[in-house]
Design a protein around this motif. Sequence first.
Motif, mmCIF file in Angstrom:
data_model
loop_
_atom_site.group_PDB
_atom_site.id
_atom_site.type_symbol
_atom_site.label_atom_id
_atom_site.label_comp_id
_atom_site.label_asym_id
_atom_site.label_seq_id
_atom_site.Cartn_x
_atom_site.Cartn_y
_atom_site.Cartn_z
ATOM 1 N N ILE A 191 0.519 -1.102 0.085
ATOM 2 C CA ILE A 191 0.317 0.199 -0.165
ATOM 3 C C ILE A 191 0.782 1.525 0.268
ATOM 4 C CG2 ILE A 191 -2.102 1.065 1.615
ATOM 5 C CD1 ILE A 191 -2.725 -1.272 1.968
ATOM 6 N N LYS A 192 2.176 1.496 0.334
ATOM 7 C CA LYS A 192 2.975 2.397 0.007
ATOM 8 C C LYS A 192 3.385 2.993 -0.812
ATOM 9 C CE LYS A 192 3.291 2.294 5.908
ATOM 10 N NZ LYS A 192 3.393 1.972 7.288
ATOM 11 N N GLY A 193 4.141 1.251 -0.911
ATOM 12 C CA GLY A 193 4.571 1.315 -2.261
ATOM 13 C C GLY A 193 5.987 1.081 -2.462
ATOM 14 N N ARG A 194 5.883 0.141 -0.986
ATOM 15 C CA ARG A 194 7.469 0.153 -0.956
ATOM 16 C C ARG A 194 8.363 -1.799 -0.789
ATOM 17 N NH1 ARG A 194 7.908 2.910 5.274
ATOM 18 N NH2 ARG A 194 7.048 5.088 4.334
ATOM 19 N N LEU A 195 6.890 -2.550 -1.615
ATOM 20 C CA LEU A 195 7.010 -3.835 -2.086
ATOM 21 C C LEU A 195 8.255 -3.958 -3.018
ATOM 22 C CD1 LEU A 195 6.191 -6.487 -0.452
ATOM 23 C CD2 LEU A 195 4.558 -6.145 -2.194
ATOM 24 N N LYS A 196 9.096 -4.613 -2.592
ATOM 25 C CA LYS A 196 10.759 -5.158 -3.777
ATOM 26 C C LYS A 196 9.835 -5.721 -4.726
ATOM 27 C CE LYS A 196 13.782 -4.419 0.177
ATOM 28 N NZ LYS A 196 14.532 -4.890 0.899
ATOM 29 N N ASP A 197 10.196 -5.334 -5.895
ATOM 30 C CA ASP A 197 10.173 -5.833 -7.313
ATOM 31 C C ASP A 197 11.133 -7.221 -7.003
ATOM 32 O OD1 ASP A 197 8.439 -4.372 -7.525
ATOM 33 O OD2 ASP A 197 8.916 -3.310 -9.458
ATOM 34 N N ARG A 206 0.946 4.394 -6.410
ATOM 35 C CA ARG A 206 0.216 3.452 -5.521
ATOM 36 C C ARG A 206 -0.876 2.584 -5.531
ATOM 37 N NH1 ARG A 206 1.189 6.516 0.305
ATOM 38 N NH2 ARG A 206 3.250 7.075 -0.017
ATOM 39 N N PRO A 207 -1.005 1.153 -5.529
ATOM 40 C CA PRO A 207 -1.733 0.747 -5.908
ATOM 41 C C PRO A 207 -3.383 1.051 -5.242
ATOM 42 C CG PRO A 207 -0.533 -1.201 -4.669
ATOM 43 C CD PRO A 207 0.146 0.119 -4.449
ATOM 44 N N GLN A 208 -4.464 1.219 -5.647
ATOM 45 C CA GLN A 208 -5.466 1.317 -5.032
ATOM 46 C C GLN A 208 -6.902 0.131 -4.782
ATOM 47 O OE1 GLN A 208 -7.033 4.484 -7.410
ATOM 48 N NE2 GLN A 208 -5.634 5.369 -6.033
ATOM 49 N N ASP A 209 -6.910 -0.648 -6.148
ATOM 50 C CA ASP A 209 -8.110 -2.034 -5.609
ATOM 51 C C ASP A 209 -7.053 -3.055 -5.557
ATOM 52 O OD1 ASP A 209 -9.426 -0.244 -6.005
ATOM 53 O OD2 ASP A 209 -10.861 -0.547 -8.081
ATOM 54 N N ILE A 210 -6.868 -3.649 -4.500
ATOM 55 C CA ILE A 210 -5.754 -4.996 -4.904
ATOM 56 C C ILE A 210 -6.434 -6.469 -4.507
ATOM 57 C CG2 ILE A 210 -3.764 -5.806 -2.961
ATOM 58 C CD1 ILE A 210 -3.233 -2.734 -2.371
ATOM 59 N N ILE A 211 -6.322 -7.643 -5.107
ATOM 60 C CA ILE A 211 -6.468 -8.694 -5.343
ATOM 61 C C ILE A 211 -5.560 -9.432 -4.198
ATOM 62 C CG2 ILE A 211 -7.315 -10.812 -5.895
ATOM 63 C CD1 ILE A 211 -9.001 -7.756 -7.881
ATOM 64 N N VAL A 212 -5.578 -10.278 -3.512
ATOM 65 C CA VAL A 212 -4.570 -11.364 -3.015
ATOM 66 C C VAL A 212 -4.702 -12.219 -2.915
ATOM 67 C CG1 VAL A 212 -2.742 -11.467 -0.896
ATOM 68 C CG2 VAL A 212 -3.869 -9.219 -1.547
ATOM 69 N N PHE A 213 -4.285 -13.260 -3.179
ATOM 70 C CA PHE A 213 -4.693 -14.808 -3.807
ATOM 71 C C PHE A 213 -3.392 -15.042 -3.039
ATOM 72 C CE2 PHE A 213 -5.114 -18.816 -5.096
ATOM 73 C CZ PHE A 213 -6.469 -19.440 -5.616
ATOM 74 N N ILE A 214 -3.786 -16.625 -1.965
ATOM 75 C CA ILE A 214 -2.638 -17.283 -1.633
ATOM 76 C C ILE A 214 -2.844 -18.483 -1.865
ATOM 77 C CG2 ILE A 214 -2.103 -17.612 0.949
ATOM 78 C CD1 ILE A 214 -3.011 -15.782 2.057
ATOM 79 N N ILE A 215 -1.647 -19.135 -2.580
ATOM 80 C CA ILE A 215 -1.929 -20.631 -3.029
ATOM 81 C C ILE A 215 -1.484 -21.580 -1.246
ATOM 82 C CG2 ILE A 215 -0.867 -22.419 -4.288
ATOM 83 C CD1 ILE A 215 0.382 -19.596 -5.844
ATOM 84 N N GLY A 216 -2.480 -22.655 -1.800
ATOM 85 C CA GLY A 216 -2.409 -23.262 -0.319
ATOM 86 C C GLY A 216 -3.104 -22.915 1.218
ATOM 87 N N GLY A 217 -3.981 -22.087 0.592
ATOM 88 C CA GLY A 217 -5.358 -21.458 1.890
ATOM 89 C C GLY A 217 -4.621 -19.775 2.537
#
Length: 565
Positions: free
Chosen positions: A478-484, A498-509
Amino acid sequence: MNVTLAVKQYVSKMIETSGTGMKVLLMDRDTTSVVSVVYSQSEILQKEVYLFERIESQNREPMKHLKALCYLRPTKENVELLVQELRKPKYSVYFIFFSNVISKSEIKALAEADEQEVVAEVQEFYGDFIALNPHLFSLNLVGVSRGRSWEPSLLQRCTQGLTAVLLSLKKCPMIRYQLSSELSKRLAESVKQIITKEYELFDFRKTEVPPLLLILDRSDDAITPLLNQWTYQAMVHELLELNNNRIDLSRVAGVNKDLKEAVLSAESDEFYANNLYLNFGEIGTNIKNLMEDFQKKRPKGQQKLESISDMKAFVETYPQFKKMSGTVSKHVTVVGELSRLVSERVLMEVSEVEQELACQSDHGNAAQMVRRMLQNPRVSELDAVRLVMLYALRYERHANNILPALKGELERRGTSEHLKQMVSRVVEFGGKRVRGSDLITATDAVAITKQFFKGLKGVENVYTQHQPLLQDTLDQLIKGRLKDTLFPYVGPSALRDRPQDIIVFIIGGATYEEALCVYNLNRSSPGVRLVLGGSHVHNTRSFLEEVMFATGHGSQGGSRHGNRR
């Protein structure tokens, strides 16, 4: 971004498309779950849907006065069943809705089977996932990987589920994935392929900042799914197991026959909606307040509601109160059972040690606490093993590691061979060698403050120090600091803003603790909208099943709660 609303709108649109008149809803196993989680049967009955049938059911009666709404996953099996249905139609007219993209060849097969011209409509409505909360979805799949590789049919199923979520939310995202995970990379590329192939479907109105899909791997944080929980929804799932928002209460002593299976849905249960993220002490207080309000209307037979057992007795004493509020009697039963389990399994004490292991850095103290708990006969087999698992993950490479001694304690307790072996399997799944992130840092002890919750008598203070790794990952994103370098993009372009609409998906649950973290971030981050999904939503038992498959010890074919294409 609301996945519950997206699925509800699809179902409403299906019903509207068919016009007035009596209808039958024809579904498969998966779409039955999709619909039942967002709509109660009584709500759908109000929309002139009077019958619910499964497409695979062989003994359905012909009912030519009914219109058929077919809501099905576009699997080969379902298309074949639909072909057979259309050759000998049981209903007057068919409105067919597939929950994902269907191929032209399958549409052709259906058209050829429709000799009696009963099909009025064929559409794609992308509700191919279980919308558990407005910001949480699951694909109900356990055991998606073998070693560090995808189970091929489940890579396809996760791709379909994830693209359906994107289509239902009308998002064409940029994609980032966890570099340390080959599974994440494969899924990211697979989703990107579908977006490229079906570019017309993903041609949504452009936003100033493109949406973002972030794909993560459960093995980066094996600690979160092993912890006991203290917020209502998470606690119910950990101790009673939520299955598509339903819980089985048939084993509860003296339970009313109407409550043997209870539905806990924020859509139809106001008390649950208001309390699902509150801690156990607050829920007890809120039920107590509800019942005291009712008591005020009854001047006779006043009684004090001091503990959860008082409340259970009160509900049983007033049958008319039960009639007035089935909701309250349901929650009193659920909270009563949770309270019994907390007491019987000394979960307050167990949880305190879990939090110490997850959040603090004092090895000597942790080792002593774990030993003491393993020697307590009231600690259940599962709780004893999970403490050893947490110790094994936390102090995996500590110079004074006492894991062999703790395994010896499990042996003395008579722990099953299967559970003893799970200790090393959890480390194989989520140990230091596998993790791409710094799950455990030396600053943990300084960074965390203890929070105390006071509640009813019989509900003591509990610790909730732990924050899932996801919290930190999303904060940085959200702060734009996640390393590429750790979370690269698929393709050449990257987000400038900075992203506004974020979909996060966790493989393995995913877990309900992580869902709570997303809920809180949605409330505290103006302009940011987050949705979390997982191949499953785990409690400790289902997570250990996931670990079994991932480490190559699961039963052949997997434990699938979702259909394979």
